[in-house]
Design an enzyme around this catalytic site. Structure first.
Site, short mmCIF file in Angstrom:
data_model
loop_
_atom_site.label_atom_id
_atom_site.label_comp_id
_atom_site.label_asym_id
_atom_site.label_seq_id
_atom_site.Cartn_x
_atom_site.Cartn_y
_atom_site.Cartn_z
N ASN A 293 2.28 1.42 4.39
CA ASN A 293 2.61 0.15 5.06
C ASN A 293 2.31 0.19 6.56
OD1 ASN A 293 5.53 -2.02 5.52
ND2 ASN A 293 3.44 -2.61 5.09
N ASP B 96 -8.29 3.78 1.07
CA ASP B 96 -7.33 4.24 2.07
C ASP B 96 -8.10 4.76 3.28
OD1 ASP B 96 -5.45 5.55 3.56
OD2 ASP B 96 -4.60 6.68 1.89
N CYS C 206 0.87 -1.19 0.00
CA CYS C 206 0.00 0.00 0.00
C CYS C 206 0.90 1.23 0.00
CB CYS C 206 -0.96 -0.02 1.19
SG CYS C 206 -0.17 -0.02 2.81
N CYS D 47 -1.39 0.64 7.40
CA CYS D 47 -2.83 0.32 7.51
C CYS D 47 -3.20 -0.90 6.67
CB CYS D 47 -3.69 1.51 7.11
SG CYS D 47 -3.52 2.94 8.18
N ARG D 48 -3.36 -0.70 5.36
CA ARG D 48 -3.92 -1.77 4.52
C ARG D 48 -3.00 -2.96 4.31
NH1 ARG D 48 -5.13 2.20 -0.27
NH2 ARG D 48 -3.24 3.04 0.68
N SER D 49 -1.76 -2.72 3.91
CA SER D 49 -0.91 -3.88 3.57
C SER D 49 -0.50 -4.72 4.79
CB SER D 49 0.30 -3.49 2.71
OG SER D 49 1.15 -2.60 3.39
P1 4NP Z 1 -1.79 2.75 4.14
O1 4NP Z 1 -2.48 4.07 4.74
O2 4NP Z 1 -1.25 3.14 2.78
O3 4NP Z 1 -2.93 1.81 4.05
O4 4NP Z 1 -0.72 2.34 5.11
C1 4NP Z 1 -1.85 5.31 4.76
C2 4NP Z 1 -0.93 5.60 5.74
C3 4NP Z 1 -0.33 6.85 5.78
C4 4NP Z 1 -0.66 7.80 4.85
C5 4NP Z 1 -1.57 7.50 3.85
C6 4NP Z 1 -2.16 6.25 3.82
N1 4NP Z 1 -0.08 9.08 4.89
O5 4NP Z 1 -0.41 9.92 4.05
O6 4NP Z 1 0.77 9.34 5.77
#
Ligand code: 4NP
Length: 157
Positions: A12, A126, A9, A14-16
């Site tokens: 790294n 997201d 993602c 939340c989703r992945s």
């Molecule tokens: P992820 O979520 O891609 O699922 O880990 C996010 C975590 C951080 C951010 C965006 C999405 N950010 O903009 O910091």
């Protein structure tokens, strides 16, 4: 040799990592520990070294999934190291493919939602800037996707 899956993602956190830990859980339940290995990474460097987001951890815990790991950034060595690379959304997919200039590894990169059976989503949304419902939704969608993915992987073992 184990079949190796990499979930990717943006951050790294939340989703992945959720996909990684859900898939590890399903692999264990299926008695395939050692035959399928799971890891995760982010396309960005924003959160390198950080543990999974607490909100994501709370949503996963409700479904009996414990979250482990610390964020790392996707790198070109991952193309060789993994058999299948699962992008959570189209931006992740594009950013991964942009690092494979020759296109040699293109067939290894898939959208996670291609494996979901009960959800019509094309991308894992997201949840980072939204409320708690978004995190619960991600867990349910990833459960569905990982179940479909496991079926596919079993056929390859
Ligand atoms: P992820 O979520 O891609 O699922 O880990 C996010 C975590 C951080 C951010 C965006 C999405 N950010 O903009 O910091």
């Amino acid at each position: 040799m184990a079949y190796r899956l990499l979930f990717v993602c943006l951050g790294n956190i939340c989703r992945s990592p959720s996909a990684e830990n859900i898939m590890k859980h399903l692999v264990e339940q299926a008695g395939l520990t050692g035959q399928v290995e799971c890891d995760s990474a982010g396309t960005s460097s924003y959160h390198i070294g950080s543990p999974p987001d607490r909100r994501m951890e709370a949503a996963a815990a409700k479904q009996g999934i414990a979250m482990t790991g610390s964020a790392r950034q996707f790198n070109t060595e991952d193309f060789e190291a993994f058999d299948l690379i699962l992008a959570m959304d189209r931006d992740n997919y594009r950013n991964i493919c942009a690092l494979d200039r020759s296109g040699k590894y293109h067939d290894k990169v898939k959208l996670m939602c291609d494996y979901a059976q009960a959800h019509g989503d094309r991308e894992v949304p997201d949840p980072y800037y939204g409320g708690p419902d978004g995190f619960d939704y991600v867990i349910n969608l990833l459960m569905d996707g990982c179940e479909g993915l496991l079926k596919d992987v079993k056929a390859k073992l």
